[in-house]
Scaffold this active site. Sequence first.
Site, PDB file in Angstrom:
ATOM      1  N   CYS A 212      29.272 -37.843  34.609  1.00 43.68           N
ATOM      2  CA  CYS A 212      28.343 -38.973  34.581  1.00 43.68           C
ATOM      3  C   CYS A 212      29.029 -40.157  35.262  1.00 43.68           C
ATOM      4  O   CYS A 212      29.995 -39.975  36.001  1.00 43.68           O
ATOM      5  CB  CYS A 212      27.860 -39.291  33.165  1.00 43.68           C
ATOM      6  SG  CYS A 212      29.067 -40.031  32.045  1.00 43.68           S
TER       7      CYS A 212
ATOM      8  N   ASN B 209      31.858 -41.830  31.983  1.00 43.47           N
ATOM      9  CA  ASN B 209      32.457 -40.846  31.083  1.00 43.47           C
ATOM     10  C   ASN B 209      32.638 -41.356  29.656  1.00 43.47           C
ATOM     11  O   ASN B 209      33.593 -41.014  28.981  1.00 43.47           O
ATOM     12  CB  ASN B 209      33.782 -40.329  31.653  1.00 43.47           C
ATOM     13  CG  ASN B 209      34.299 -39.075  30.972  1.00 43.47           C
ATOM     14  OD1 ASN B 209      35.497 -38.907  30.799  1.00 43.47           O
ATOM     15  ND2 ASN B 209      33.432 -38.168  30.584  1.00 43.47           N
TER      16      ASN B 209
ATOM     17  N   CYS C  75      29.337 -41.983  27.726  1.00 46.27           N
ATOM     18  CA  CYS C  75      28.058 -41.733  27.049  1.00 46.27           C
ATOM     19  C   CYS C  75      27.598 -40.291  27.221  1.00 46.27           C
ATOM     20  O   CYS C  75      27.705 -39.483  26.296  1.00 46.27           O
ATOM     21  CB  CYS C  75      26.961 -42.673  27.570  1.00 46.27           C
ATOM     22  SG  CYS C  75      27.257 -44.426  27.245  1.00 46.27           S
ATOM     23  N   ARG C  76      27.078 -39.982  28.391  1.00 49.22           N
ATOM     24  CA  ARG C  76      26.407 -38.693  28.599  1.00 49.22           C
ATOM     25  C   ARG C  76      27.355 -37.513  28.753  1.00 49.22           C
ATOM     26  O   ARG C  76      27.175 -36.481  28.104  1.00 49.22           O
ATOM     27  CB  ARG C  76      25.493 -38.777  29.826  1.00 49.22           C
ATOM     28  CG  ARG C  76      24.376 -39.776  29.663  1.00 49.22           C
ATOM     29  CD  ARG C  76      23.645 -40.017  30.952  1.00 49.22           C
ATOM     30  NE  ARG C  76      24.496 -40.746  31.888  1.00 49.22           N
ATOM     31  CZ  ARG C  76      24.192 -40.975  33.153  1.00 49.22           C
ATOM     32  NH1 ARG C  76      23.070 -40.501  33.663  1.00 49.22           N
ATOM     33  NH2 ARG C  76      25.003 -41.671  33.922  1.00 49.22           N
ATOM     34  N   SER C  77      28.332 -37.618  29.644  1.00 49.03           N
ATOM     35  CA  SER C  77      29.161 -36.436  29.909  1.00 49.03           C
ATOM     36  C   SER C  77      30.058 -36.039  28.735  1.00 49.03           C
ATOM     37  O   SER C  77      30.188 -34.837  28.464  1.00 49.03           O
ATOM     38  CB  SER C  77      29.950 -36.580  31.214  1.00 49.03           C
ATOM     39  OG  SER C  77      30.798 -37.696  31.208  1.00 49.03           O
TER      40      SER C  77
ATOM     41  N   ASP D 260      20.811 -42.687  31.810  1.00 44.62           N
ATOM     42  CA  ASP D 260      21.956 -43.381  31.231  1.00 44.62           C
ATOM     43  C   ASP D 260      21.473 -44.280  30.093  1.00 44.62           C
ATOM     44  O   ASP D 260      20.711 -45.217  30.320  1.00 44.62           O
ATOM     45  CB  ASP D 260      22.656 -44.214  32.306  1.00 44.62           C
ATOM     46  CG  ASP D 260      23.990 -44.768  31.843  1.00 44.62           C
ATOM     47  OD1 ASP D 260      24.296 -44.719  30.633  1.00 44.62           O
ATOM     48  OD2 ASP D 260      24.741 -45.255  32.709  1.00 44.62           O
TER      49      ASP D 260
END
Length: 170
Positions: free
Chosen positions: A19, A22, A24-26, A139
């Site tokens: 993401c 690095n 939140c999402r990944s 995001d």
Amino acid sequence: MATEGQVNIKDSRRLLFVCAGNICRSPLAEAVFAAHAVRRGVRGLFTIDSCGTGGWHAGDDPDPRSIAVARRYGVPIAHRARQLAPRSDFVCFDLLLAMDRENLSEALRAGAPAQRTMLLRQFDPELSGGGRASPEVPDPYYGGPEGFDAVYRMVDRACKGLLDALLAEK
């Protein structure tokens, strides 16, 4: 077995979730995929990591909202943010799984092999019907907790679909 220039998804065992920062999402996708693999008794088959295309959060813990949503679903999340390392990551990982088109483009611009770099939600069964849902994981950083819940649900479905695809019989 895949021919040169192609990747056989079933032969992929080293996964890198990507993401922007690095936090939140990944790292959430990394933790969710690992949790699915543990539940199915196949965690030892995979090397799993995550990174960001940017380095501004390098060394940071995941966003507290990612930690909170993971905890609510019983998913352990422990990661320190790091930036994408083209020289090693493009060699070490079989699949690079970007959260959105911008992350995908950034990875490809950095030299990621196109045949091994894709959007994570390509594995989301909700998208297989050709509906209007976006193939991206948005995001949630600038929003509230509800955005993290939505991201969790997307990542959960996509990671389960990815694991199913990786474990499918040849």
